[in-house]
Design a protein around this motif. Structure first.
Motif, PDB file in Angstrom:
ATOM      1  N   UNK A 123       7.504   5.832  -9.097  1.00  0.00           N
ATOM      2  CA  UNK A 123       6.994   7.088  -9.647  1.00  0.00           C
ATOM      3  C   UNK A 123       7.695   7.428 -10.961  1.00  0.00           C
ATOM      4  N   UNK A 148      -1.181   5.536  -7.605  1.00  0.00           N
ATOM      5  CA  UNK A 148      -2.633   5.636  -7.541  1.00  0.00           C
ATOM      6  C   UNK A 148      -3.083   7.084  -7.560  1.00  0.00           C
ATOM      7  N   UNK A 149      -2.297   7.963  -6.916  1.00  0.00           N
ATOM      8  CA  UNK A 149      -2.633   9.386  -6.944  1.00  0.00           C
ATOM      9  C   UNK A 149      -2.602   9.922  -8.376  1.00  0.00           C
ATOM     10  N   UNK A 150      -1.794   9.265  -9.222  1.00  0.00           N
ATOM     11  CA  UNK A 150      -1.691   9.733 -10.602  1.00  0.00           C
ATOM     12  C   UNK A 150      -2.551   8.892 -11.527  1.00  0.00           C
ATOM     13  N   UNK A 172       0.390  -3.142  -9.183  1.00  0.00           N
ATOM     14  CA  UNK A 172       0.873  -4.322  -8.467  1.00  0.00           C
ATOM     15  C   UNK A 172       1.924  -5.068  -9.266  1.00  0.00           C
ATOM     16  N   UNK A 228       0.823  -1.215   0.000  1.00  0.00           N
ATOM     17  CA  UNK A 228       0.000   0.000   0.000  1.00  0.00           C
ATOM     18  C   UNK A 228       0.852   1.258   0.000  1.00  0.00           C
ATOM     19  N   UNK A 229       1.989   1.211   0.727  1.00  0.00           N
ATOM     20  CA  UNK A 229       2.896   2.357   0.703  1.00  0.00           C
ATOM     21  C   UNK A 229       3.434   2.566  -0.703  1.00  0.00           C
ATOM     22  N   UNK A 236       0.721   3.939  -3.258  1.00  0.00           N
ATOM     23  CA  UNK A 236       0.085   5.224  -2.964  1.00  0.00           C
ATOM     24  C   UNK A 236       0.335   6.265  -4.056  1.00  0.00           C
ATOM     25  N   UNK A 237       1.617   6.419  -4.448  1.00  0.00           N
ATOM     26  CA  UNK A 237       1.962   7.443  -5.432  1.00  0.00           C
ATOM     27  C   UNK A 237       1.305   7.209  -6.781  1.00  0.00           C
ATOM     28  N   UNK A 296      -4.930  -0.487 -10.297  1.00  0.00           N
ATOM     29  CA  UNK A 296      -4.317  -1.370  -9.315  1.00  0.00           C
ATOM     30  C   UNK A 296      -3.495  -2.506  -9.931  1.00  0.00           C
TER      31      UNK A 296
END
Lengths: 554, 288
Positions: A448, A398-400, A408, A391-392, A395-396, A404
């Motif tokens: 990222x 997913x913000x963009x 993954x 999940x950590x 996070x990035x 999923x």
């Protein structure tokens, strides 16, 4: 002198284990001696048991949790393990004394230095008030503290870190103990201060003939201070011997690997002068911190302004690594935080591919952030302990807006790139070691797909062998992905190994900048020269395994 | 392989890995469960109606029919104590839940937005300056005494405590490197609050909740005892003791029984709170 001298401290087959239903052995039968007038270094990585050893000797173990289970610790022939608490209390201070890593926490912040110092004499000597005061002044003079009466009346926070450590040493040596135990006494200090403290310990030890047990993780410090070395690992003594013998011809693989992991102060030959285009240009960047409160402002009292960064300019080219080097308070981290926009710069420009990002907000800032990623110093704190690392990591992206499944898949890939098993993605941060956690933090940045990685003391919290691996990983990633890296560090050895260019900062200003090979080999600025001079272990060439200056036979 | 279901499974495994409770905690859970069950099933368990008067049976000592004896109106004390548990449990639970529900968002806002912090916290300071029980009495005096009023009156002074607690937690977590890392990953403020800050407040909140639970039961009893709580016709532990106080010299059991049950109840909740605090503390968990 008679040859048959009793060791000041003799540790014989010492076993220590945790208490409870499931005891673990922390020390597995270690033995070594510290003779009067000798400095013995206990070296080891975290978890090797070196600090526990010192606590046993001082009888300071938290006995509900950790207990000696066998062996003996002899102080001048007297067994500490079987002595009564009253006896060891009397011995502490008078016969053996200890200096700790962090002088700020070892001193009481609300009492004046002089009073804390007098306590030593109050506890162990019958003296009148004026005599005690006089004795304190003399003790301060012995550790070369300027103006003893002023120090006497100061509070701990009014002294510098180096001065505080001098006070601690003065306290430890006040009663002329036979044994001084120093547990990482210079680790929290800057290199220039460290050098002074090491010299001081050496000097006082020679004057008084004190036996010193010096605990450190830093081989450089060992070179500078040790007579003999004891290498520890997982609660065992791997090998022990006179310092130069051990460094030149280590007997065990572990010591060899430990020595091999120490970065050299000499940068490798620059690999071709490929000049990439400029990805990041910082010009005249300044950051001021204003300290003041509204009430003070009302009565016209001006704010206290701290210039953390003062007109700093530099360029970072594609595929290159720029090191920002400096001591604590030099503003190097603030530069990194301004570039990352974790702090808003007071003035100046930060050009990312020619676009100024120093004031952008909202969507523009979000687009800029994707291209810049940061690796923090302490991997224990940069990962949320409450969520699985998958999940950590996701996070990035997913913000963009990435979905999923693809995140993954990429997360599993990146885990392999940083050398971790992708099946670990569902585990929590505390289930990984420090080095592994730092790899996870690097993986998070890589997901990222940034163009620039800012590493703020990214290897400072790691053991030296792990540090070498993480440095290699960072360098490999940079080469393979043609990334640029801004590498902030206080450690010149690390800078020498990873940086193409180096920028030296002091008090918020750049004092010198240039190719690493040039700046570190021929420093132009006296401060840079002083920094290099203070780097621990400079007199020893770890690569050649001999003192510096002897030409390598070819 | 790494879908969300397995992430949930990993989370669940972690929750189940709590340390085994000690015997004191188990005892506290049992006592509390008994009191909750007694309150919930009071109509089934009580041998008499709690308000049933019987002038023939005034101030009788305990016997086979009246297990704790009777009060000055001949009402069965055991039945009244059972029904009293209902009120106590309702008041305790609602107050804890209500003050957390109001305090949590306020604390998050105060901790994350510095501008809101000043205003909000001064209001909270103002509330805290008034002694809780006085504030409760004032609220009840201004409105009609009833269950809801009493709950609100007890809840009001608890809210600032929750806000302070949550705010302190948020302020310490917001400077953690992982929150900064989240900002660098482009995470918005609301998502940071939801994902990183809110879960960090759960541990202290649950613990604070149990303390509020206990305090609310005690305050309700005190309000009833002072005659400003829920009307005297409703059997609450405080009411029973207030009425029993007049006959204390004659039949001490009128005060003794509700007091004993009340004490055990509070003690159990506090023990449970301590146990929760220990098991939620990451330092304690690392050792387990």
């Amino acid at each position: 002198m008679k040859a048959a001298l009793t060791p000041a401290l003799s540790v014989r087959n010492l076993h220590v284990a945790t208490t409870g239903t499931n005891p673990t052995e922390i020390l597995k039968g270690i033995s070594f001696d510290v003779n009067p007038g000798e400095i013995v270094c206990l070296v080891g990585e975290s978890g090797s048991g070196k600090s526990v050893t010192s606590l046993v000797a001082m009888d300071l173990l938290p006995k509900q949790e950790i207990r000696p289970t066998g062996g003996a610790v002899l102080l001048n022939g007297e067994d500490i393990l079987t002595a009564t608490p009253a006896r060891t209390k009397a011995l502490r201070g008078a016969e053996m004394a200890m200096v700790f890593q962090e002088p700020m926490t070892a001193l009481n912040p609300v009492l004046r230095i002089g009073l804390q110092m007098e306590e030593v004499f109050l506890a162990h000597r019958k003296m009148t008030g004026p005599d005690r005061r006089q004795a304190v002044f003399e003790a301060f003079e012995a550790v070369q503290l300027p103006n003893p009466p002023r120090i006497y009346d100061s509070f701990p926070h009014q002294l510098s870190g180096g001065q505080r450590q001098r006070v601690m040493i003065a306290m430890a040596l006040a009663l002329k103990p036979r044994l001084l135990i120093a547990d990482e006494p210079t680790t929290a200090l800057d290199v220039t201060t460290q050098k002074q403290i090491l010299t001081l310990i050496r000097q006082l030890q020679e004057e008084n003939g004190t036996a010193v047990l010096f605990i450190t993780h830093d081989m450089g410090v060992v070179v500078d201070i040790a007579d003999r070395v004891c290498v520890m690992r997982n609660g065992e003594v791997m090998e022990t011997g006179p310092v130069h013998e051990l460094l030149a011809a280590p007997k065990t693989d572990y010591t060899r690997s430990l020595l091999a992991a120490i970065p050299s102060l000499t940068p490798p030959e620059p690999a071709g002068e490929e000049r990439g285009d400029i990805v990041l240009e910082v010009s005249a960047l300044s950051k001021e911190f204003r300290l003041g409160n509204p009430l003070a402002r009302l009565i016209g009292k001006p704010d206290h302004v701290v210039k953390a960064v003062d007109e700093v300019s530099f360029c970072l080219r594609r595929g290159r690594t720029l090191g920002i080097v400096g001591e604590s308070g030099s503003g190097k981290s603030t530069v990194a935080r301004c570039v990352m926009r974790l702090e808003d710069p007071s003035s100046g420009a930060i050009l990312l591919d020619g676009h100024d990002i120093s004031t952008v907000q909202g969507g523009a800032l979000m687009r800029a952030r994707k291209r810049l990623q940061m690796v923090f110093q302490d991997p224990n704190r940069s990962l949320n302990p409450r969520i699985p690392i998958l999940e950590s990591l996701s996070e990035g992206p997913m913000n963009y807006g990435e979905d999923r499944t693809s995140i993954h898949a990429r997360a599993a890939e990146v885990m392999e790139i940083v050398g971790l098993d992708p099946t670990g993605l569902l585990r929590y941060p505390h289930q990984f070691s420090g080095g592994q956690r730092q790899r996870i933090a690097i993986a998070r940045a890589l997901l990222m797909e940034p163009e620039i990685i800012v590493a703020d003391e990214a290897v400072s919290a790691l053991d030296v062998s792990v540090q070498a691996q993480v440095l290699d990983l960072l360098d490999q990633i940079r080469r393979e992905r043609n990334l640029s890296m801004l590498f902030i560090t206080h450690d010149l050895r690390v800078a020498a190994q990873i940086c193409d260019e180096v920028m030296v900062m002091r008090n918020g200003r750049v004092v010198e900048m240039g190719p690493a090979s040039e700046v570190l080999a021929n420093p132009k600025h006296p401060y840079t020269a002083a920094l290099i001079d203070a780097a621990p272990g400079r007199s020893w060439d770890f690569v050649a395994g001999q003192p510096v200056g002897i030409p390598v036979p070819s | 392989m790494t879908d969300m279901i397995s992430v949930r499974a990993a989370r669940a495994r972690r929750l189940l890995a709590l340390p085994r409770p000690g015997w004191l905690t188990v005892a506290a859970i049992v006592v509390l469960a008994l009191i909750v069950l007694a309150g919930a099933f009071a109509p089934l368990l009580a041998p008499f109606e709690p308000t049933e008067l019987n002038s023939m049976m005034r101030l009788k000592p305990a016997d086979a029919t009246h297990w704790m004896g009777t009060d000055s109106y001949g009402r069965d004390l055991f039945s009244r104590v059972l029904y009293g548990a209902r009120i106590s449990m309702i008041v305790g639970f609602s107050t804890a839940l209500g003050s957390l529900a109001i305090g949590l968002p306020l604390g998050l806002i105060a901790g994350w937005f510095p501008l809101a912090d000043g205003v909000l916290m001064r209001i909270m300071d103002g509330l805290m300056a008034i002694p809780g029980i006085l504030l409760a009495i004032a609220v009840v005096a201004l409105t009609k005494a009833g269950l809801v009023t009493v709950i609100i009156a007890i809840m009001l002074p608890e809210i600032p405590q929750v806000v302070r607690l949550v705010r302190a937690r948020v302020i310490s977590v917001r400077n953690e490197a992982y929150v900064e890392a989240a900002r660098l990953l482009g995470t918005s403020s609301t998502r940071i609050i939801w994902r990183h800050l809110l879960p960090a407040t759960f541990g202290p909140m649950i613990v604070q909740g149990t303390y509020i639970y206990a305090a609310a039961i005690l305050t309700e009893a005190a309000l009833s005892f002072l005659g400003v709580g829920i009307g005297t016709e409703t059997p609450t532990w405080g009411n029973i003791m207030a009425e029993g106080r007049l006959y204390f010299a004659l039949t001490p059991s009128l005060v003794f029984w509700p007091a004993v049950v009340l004490s055990f109840c509070i003690l159990s909740i506090n023990i449970l709170g301590d146990a929760l605090r220990d098991s939620l503390d990451p330092k304690m968990k690392a050792r387990g």
